[in-house]
Design an enzyme around this catalytic site. Structure first.
Site, PDB file in Angstrom:
ATOM      1  CE  LYS A  69      19.665  38.272  47.736  1.00  0.00           C
ATOM      2  NZ  LYS A  69      20.163  37.152  48.523  1.00  0.00           N
ATOM      3  CG  ASN A  90      16.055  37.894  51.819  1.00  0.00           C
ATOM      4  OD1 ASN A  90      15.554  38.547  52.736  1.00  0.00           O
ATOM      5  ND2 ASN A  90      16.221  36.587  51.874  1.00  0.00           N
ATOM      6  CG  ASP A 106      19.759  36.157  52.007  1.00  0.00           C
ATOM      7  OD1 ASP A 106      18.948  35.268  51.672  1.00  0.00           O
ATOM      8  OD2 ASP A 106      20.043  37.121  51.287  1.00  0.00           O
ATOM      9  CB  THR A 157      38.966  43.136  44.524  1.00  0.00           C
ATOM     10  OG1 THR A 157      38.569  42.591  43.265  1.00  0.00           O
ATOM     11  CG2 THR A 157      39.452  44.559  44.347  1.00  0.00           C
ATOM     12  CE1 TYR A 221      19.633  28.095  45.136  1.00  0.00           C
ATOM     13  CE2 TYR A 221      18.894  26.175  43.922  1.00  0.00           C
ATOM     14  CZ  TYR A 221      18.752  27.500  44.246  1.00  0.00           C
ATOM     15  OH  TYR A 221      17.751  28.237  43.685  1.00  0.00           O
TER      16      TYR A 221
HETATM   17  P1  ATR Z   1      27.096  38.752  44.874  1.00  0.00           P
HETATM   18  O1  ATR Z   1      26.035  39.766  45.105  1.00  0.00           O
HETATM   19  O2  ATR Z   1      26.628  37.425  44.367  1.00  0.00           O
HETATM   20  O3  ATR Z   1      28.004  38.622  46.054  1.00  0.00           O
HETATM   21  P2  ATR Z   1      28.964  40.479  43.625  1.00  0.00           P
HETATM   22  O4  ATR Z   1      28.602  41.571  44.541  1.00  0.00           O
HETATM   23  O5  ATR Z   1      29.202  40.756  42.187  1.00  0.00           O
HETATM   24  O6  ATR Z   1      27.894  39.323  43.642  1.00  0.00           O
HETATM   25  O7  ATR Z   1      30.260  39.743  44.233  1.00  0.00           O
HETATM   26  C1  ATR Z   1      30.798  38.611  43.653  1.00  0.00           C
HETATM   27  C2  ATR Z   1      31.924  38.125  44.539  1.00  0.00           C
HETATM   28  O8  ATR Z   1      32.509  36.950  43.980  1.00  0.00           O
HETATM   29  C3  ATR Z   1      33.059  39.123  44.671  1.00  0.00           C
HETATM   30  O9  ATR Z   1      33.624  38.959  45.955  1.00  0.00           O
HETATM   31  C4  ATR Z   1      34.012  38.659  43.571  1.00  0.00           C
HETATM   32  O10 ATR Z   1      35.346  39.072  43.752  1.00  0.00           O
HETATM   33  P3  ATR Z   1      35.790  40.578  43.319  1.00  0.00           P
HETATM   34  O11 ATR Z   1      35.283  41.495  44.381  1.00  0.00           O
HETATM   35  O12 ATR Z   1      37.270  40.524  43.259  1.00  0.00           O
HETATM   36  O13 ATR Z   1      35.151  40.828  41.969  1.00  0.00           O
HETATM   37  C5  ATR Z   1      33.892  37.176  43.722  1.00  0.00           C
HETATM   38  N1  ATR Z   1      34.271  36.374  42.532  1.00  0.00           N
HETATM   39  C6  ATR Z   1      33.600  36.261  41.380  1.00  0.00           C
HETATM   40  N2  ATR Z   1      34.223  35.381  40.549  1.00  0.00           N
HETATM   41  C7  ATR Z   1      35.316  34.918  41.217  1.00  0.00           C
HETATM   42  C8  ATR Z   1      36.357  33.996  40.911  1.00  0.00           C
HETATM   43  N3  ATR Z   1      36.400  33.347  39.742  1.00  0.00           N
HETATM   44  N4  ATR Z   1      37.309  33.778  41.831  1.00  0.00           N
HETATM   45  C9  ATR Z   1      37.275  34.422  43.024  1.00  0.00           C
HETATM   46  N5  ATR Z   1      36.325  35.313  43.377  1.00  0.00           N
HETATM   47  C10 ATR Z   1      35.348  35.557  42.482  1.00  0.00           C
END
Ligand code: ATR
Length: 274
Positions: A69, A90, A106, A157, A221
């Site tokens: 995206k 999107n 979205d 993070t 979902y």
């Molecule tokens: P998306 O585009 O789907 O948002 P992304 O940009 O990779 O994908 O972001 C994934 C998000 O899910 C992030 O906020 C990630 O946390 P980090 O920034 O610390 O990596 C979060 N995330 C993924 N797995 C997680 C988990 N098991 N517990 C908590 N947060 C998680």
């Protein structure tokens, strides 16, 4: 002679499980707009080429899903105001000869599902968004435009959440931090925008985050409720939802952009798997 149907597609990686083709086929049936809607599974190396090939060969529009995206946003010549605010798109289409336009449905998809389908009050509510990635970025401007009392972004993070909140400051009240800092806070609406559910994981959330009557919403979902949805039930949420309604409503908004008509969504909303 019968004209070939207009072509649309969803591009992402992976897209095999996307329900968008089924949703747009139903919209085509309901509105009497004959169209073909395919899936394009593109590796990161192929993404730009396949996108250009599809639109260059007469494809009328594309939906873009994870993880592209933000990349799609960067490719567009023109962005709608809501895509500009989210800095990700999107929905794509070509205007004129070759102007690539990017929009983002979205946020409006989520708001429509919450407000119109689920009758959830967003104005003046205290909202918690879990996650600070692309999914969170896509919905935050639309949530802020509904005038909530506040939005807290919590992320594994913490710096990413702080950074995201800082970038939204001029759009409304948003703050960010880690999951630990949520202790002692409480919310009316909690939205899971992490990708944790996709991996069968749950963000480490403290107890007692939910106000009485709180609503919990997982953007993901699936066939079964996610761990986040189970957590919400256990914590006493009054309403626990997954992202099916948002998926259907964002698709209806994309259809409106492409075809000039917003299809009815009730029959698809009723197909919810659980
Ligand atoms: P998306 O585009 O789907 O948002 P992304 O940009 O990779 O994908 O972001 C994934 C998000 O899910 C992030 O906020 C990630 O946390 P980090 O920034 O610390 O990596 C979060 N995330 C993924 N797995 C997680 C988990 N098991 N517990 C908590 N947060 C998680």
């Amino acid at each position: 002679m019968n004209k070939a149907p207009d072509r649309y597609a969803i591009i992402g990686h992976p897209v095999a499980h996307s329900r968008s083709p089924q949703i747009h086929a139903e919209f085509a049936r309901l509105t009497g707009h004959p169209l073909q809607y395919d899936r394009i599974d593109a590796s990161p190396q192929q993404f730009t080429t396949l996108l250009r090939e599809f639109l260059g060969s007469g494809g009328r529009g594309l939906n873009v899903t994870q993880p592209y995206k933000e990349e799609a946003y960067a490719l567009c010549h023109v962005h709608s105001p809501r895509a500009e605010r989210a800095r990700c798109v999107n929905t794509l289409y070509i205007q004129g000869d070759s102007t690539l336009v990017g929009d983002n449905t979205d946020g409006i998809g989520l708001i429509t599902d919450l407000r119109r389908n689920q009758h959830v009050m967003i104005k003046d509510s205290r909202i918690l968004v879990l996650g600070a990635g692309g999914a969170a970025r896509g919905i935050l401007p639309a949530l802020l435009s509904e005038a909530p009392a506040s939005i807290r972004i919590a992320n594994r993070t913490p710096k990413r959440a702080q950074h995201l909140a800082a970038g939204l400051r001029h759009q409304g009240r948003a703050s960010g931090g880690g999951f630990d800092e949520l202790r002692g806070m409480s919310f009316d609406l909690v939205i899971n925008a992490t990708s944790a559910s996709l991996n069968g994981e749950l963000p480490p959330l403290p107890r007692d985050l939910l106000e009485p009557g709180a609503v919990c919403y997982d953007l993901a979902y699936g066939e079964r409720p996610s761990l986040f949805m189970h957590w919400a039930e256990q914590e006493g949420a009054s309403l626990v939802l997954d992202g099916w309604g948002m998926l259907v409503e964002q698709a209806a908004e994309s259809f409106l952009i492409w075809r000039g008509v917003r299809p009815p969504t009730a029959t698809l909303l009723a197909l919810h798997p659980h």
